[in-house]
Design a protein around this motif. Structure first.
Motif, mmCIF file in Angstrom:
data_model
loop_
_atom_site.group_PDB
_atom_site.id
_atom_site.type_symbol
_atom_site.label_atom_id
_atom_site.label_comp_id
_atom_site.label_asym_id
_atom_site.label_seq_id
_atom_site.Cartn_x
_atom_site.Cartn_y
_atom_site.Cartn_z
ATOM 1 N N THR A 1 0.883 -1.155 -0.102
ATOM 2 C CA THR A 1 -0.021 -0.105 0.152
ATOM 3 C C THR A 1 0.748 1.213 0.068
ATOM 4 O OG1 THR A 1 -1.745 -1.251 1.228
ATOM 5 C CG2 THR A 1 -1.651 1.315 1.292
ATOM 6 N N ILE B 1 1.069 4.156 -2.856
ATOM 7 C CA ILE B 1 0.638 5.393 -2.523
ATOM 8 C C ILE B 1 1.782 6.386 -3.290
ATOM 9 C CG2 ILE B 1 0.470 7.113 -0.527
ATOM 10 C CD1 ILE B 1 -0.926 5.040 0.875
ATOM 11 N N GLY C 1 -7.907 12.955 -5.126
ATOM 12 C CA GLY C 1 -6.725 12.283 -5.828
ATOM 13 C C GLY C 1 -6.879 11.696 -7.373
ATOM 14 N N THR D 1 -5.580 3.578 2.466
ATOM 15 C CA THR D 1 -5.612 4.743 1.348
ATOM 16 C C THR D 1 -7.020 5.494 1.638
ATOM 17 O OG1 THR D 1 -6.709 2.836 0.098
ATOM 18 C CG2 THR D 1 -4.372 3.090 -0.122
ATOM 19 N N LEU E 1 -6.210 8.333 3.846
ATOM 20 C CA LEU E 1 -5.547 9.378 3.151
ATOM 21 C C LEU E 1 -6.383 9.918 2.297
ATOM 22 C CD1 LEU E 1 -1.945 8.628 1.880
ATOM 23 C CD2 LEU E 1 -3.508 10.317 0.576
ATOM 24 N N ASN F 1 -6.858 14.320 3.492
ATOM 25 C CA ASN F 1 -6.149 14.386 2.595
ATOM 26 C C ASN F 1 -5.223 15.607 2.731
ATOM 27 O OD1 ASN F 1 -7.488 16.750 1.456
ATOM 28 N ND2 ASN F 1 -8.897 15.240 0.331
ATOM 29 N N TRP G 1 0.375 11.744 -3.946
ATOM 30 C CA TRP G 1 0.199 10.725 -2.977
ATOM 31 C C TRP G 1 -1.261 10.357 -3.065
ATOM 32 C CZ3 TRP G 1 3.235 10.008 2.156
ATOM 33 C CH2 TRP G 1 4.430 9.848 1.867
ATOM 34 N N ARG G 2 -2.048 11.437 -3.161
ATOM 35 C CA ARG G 2 -3.421 11.294 -3.278
ATOM 36 C C ARG G 2 -3.901 10.501 -4.307
ATOM 37 N NH1 ARG G 2 -5.841 17.514 -1.917
ATOM 38 N NH2 ARG G 2 -4.217 18.075 -0.664
ATOM 39 N N GLY H 1 -1.806 8.371 -5.730
ATOM 40 C CA GLY H 1 -1.503 7.102 -5.574
ATOM 41 C C GLY H 1 -2.507 6.207 -4.768
ATOM 42 N N ALA H 2 -2.822 6.976 -3.607
ATOM 43 C CA ALA H 2 -3.928 6.474 -2.871
ATOM 44 C C ALA H 2 -5.193 5.997 -3.524
ATOM 45 C CB ALA H 2 -4.348 7.231 -1.622
ATOM 46 N N THR H 3 -5.793 6.867 -4.521
ATOM 47 C CA THR H 3 -6.948 6.432 -5.293
ATOM 48 C C THR H 3 -6.579 5.230 -6.112
ATOM 49 O OG1 THR H 3 -7.323 9.001 -5.094
ATOM 50 C CG2 THR H 3 -8.567 7.576 -6.871
ATOM 51 N N HIS I 1 -6.769 2.232 -3.913
ATOM 52 C CA HIS I 1 -8.088 1.977 -3.425
ATOM 53 C C HIS I 1 -8.930 1.552 -4.489
ATOM 54 C CE1 HIS I 1 -10.391 3.024 0.067
ATOM 55 N NE2 HIS I 1 -11.611 3.205 -0.886
#
Lengths: 244, 207
Positions: free
Chosen positions: A26, A30, A119, B124, B127, B131, B138-139, B141-143, B146
């Motif tokens: 993870t 990220i 994101g 994620t 995050l 946010n 990074w956001r 990446g987290a999306t 997810h």
């Protein structure tokens, strides 16, 4: 303590390791996910652009737009019925038709990334429309006006901008997305596109713009739910990069 | 009948199941454009989704920290986490013979995947929601994580429910707590023998 399985000596705690492995994966995702996503999206563009089934849209790599709508029904208005009213602190309150926006006012094209505050990002999106300042120039904005309140015909969504933000080159009253008329889902027939700000500032289904001498309603829809009023990408909402 | 899951374990399972389904349903609507366009109400759906996510680990954490009542859950989790050679053989389909313990390799693998995926989604998701401290990359990446985690979890949940439907004794044991002795002798012989011996050794003292 719980009993170990009878096989005893050959037992290994792989379940626990799976959790640690997932955390590590993870973290890598990220940090590097944006780069992986961009590569995949660009590599797959020839396929996703010409996929007649639309099923590739369901995959995260397609780089598709996500449809955000805050009301119960998908707002819809025909081009013929569409109007954009500009009023408030202006000398000449004016109602613009779709035809005015599409054909009579100076046109601008912009290709920029679309970035959501949580994101998701779509790379290299092509927009076309009229700069918002062209409209402001035609209604004779009062010197006392400091802010704009923008309202959607979904009946709920509201956004705000300062006059200086509204007069930027990269703020469009958009009618075309990726070479096609903007569909209902994407906020058509006419929506706002603010290139240097997060998606929530780019109000869909734009119906009315009011000039005011104060911040209207204490900010827009998502701002009442915790987002920054000045939604610059990278700078607001905790970010600190250069705007894309 | 043999006791397979105690009360705390079952309550934790169903509470987690309801929250997971809540997350999948709201997540699917938020994710699939056609559904989002038809349903809308994004603020409401998003807040249900976030609350299900916040609460997701609570039943499990409460369950394992219950002193007496959490014993069965702790011992099940412990056994699910420890893999034997027999489990790997089971997974490679070299053998389908009755495993040594209460769970087979497939059940241990499913548990590891559920644990790993739900953990990744919680991290994620948090995050994405909180946010502000994180850069746009990074956001994004987290999306990215997810989204893929969601697709994997969707498949896993379908598979999990599908397996449960194919073995009604197991599905029933997650609501009543018990499996028939005949099932246990056939499918989990070593475990059944141990449990029945325990029962017998308890009975005289209670009588």
């Amino acid at each position: 303590m719980a009993s170990e399985p009878d096989a005893g000596s050959d037992a290994r705690p792989l379940g626990r390791r799976a959790l640690l492995g997932s955390l590590a994966a993870t973290a890598v995702g990220i940090v590097f996910g944006a780069r992986i996503q961009e590569r995949l999206q660009r590599a797959l563009l020839p396929i996703t652009l010409h996929d007649p089934t639309g099923l590739s849209d369901l995959l995260p790599v397609a780089g598709r737009f996500r449809i955000y709508s805050v009301t119960g029904d998908l707002p819809s208005r025909s081009k013929e019925a569409y109007t954009l009213r500009v009023e408030g602190l202006v000398a000449r309150p004016t109602t613009f038709t779709y035809d005015d926006i599409r054909n009579r006012l100076p046109q601008t094209a912009l290709t920029r990334d679309f970035q959501c505050v949580t994101g998701w990002r779509v790379y290299d999106v092509a927009w076309a429309g009229v700069q918002l300042r062209e409209l402001l120039d035609r209604v004779d904005v009062d010197a006392s006006a400091t802010h704009l309140k923008l309202t959607s015909f979904d009946g709920t969504y509201v956004e705000t901008l300062t006059i200086d933000q509204a007069r930027r080159d990269d703020v469009l009253i958009a009618h075309t997305l990726e070479g096609s008329d903007i569909s209902d889902e994407h906020g058509g027939p006419v929506r706002l596109y603010i290139a240097p700000m997060y998606g929530y500032k780019s109000i869909k289904w734009l119906e009315r713009i009011e000039l005011a001498d104060h911040l209207p309603d204490g900010g827009g829809y998502w701002e009442h739910r915790g987002y920054d009023i000045d939604g610059w990408t990278g700078r607001s909402n905790g970010g600190h990069e250069d705007p894309t | 009948m043999i006791r397979r899951f105690d009360v705390a374990t079952r309550v934790v399972h169903w509470a987690t199941a309801v929250l997971t389904l809540g997350l999948l349903v709201t997540g699917t609507i938020l994710y699939v454009g056609q559904l989002e366009a038809a349903v809308g109400r994004r603020a409401l759906l998003a807040s249900i989704h976030v609350w299900c996510g916040i609460l997701l680990a609570v039943p499990l954490l409460v369950g394992v920290s219950l002193k007496g009542a959490g014993h069965g859950l702790r011992s099940d989790l412990h056994e699910l986490s420890w893999w034997t050679r027999a489990d790997k053989r089971w997974l490679r389909r070299a053998t389908r013979e009755s495993p040594d313990g209460k769970f087979n390799g497939g059940q241990k693998l499913a548990t590891a995947m559920f644990g790993g995926l739900l953990l990744a989604q919680i991290v994620t998701g948090a995050l994405m929601h909180w946010n502000k401290p994180f850069a746009d990359d990074w956001r994004t990446g987290a999306t990215f994580v997810h989204d893929w985690g969601y697709l994997a979890l969707f498949v896993l949940v379908i598979g999990h429910i599908g397996r449960a439907m194919r073995e009604p004794e197991l599905l029933k044991s997650m609501s009543t707590g018990d499996v028939p002795v005949s099932w246990a002798r056939r499918e989990r012989q070593a475990w059944a023998t141990r449990e029945l011996v325990d029962e017998q050794s308890k009975t005289p003292t209670e009588a």
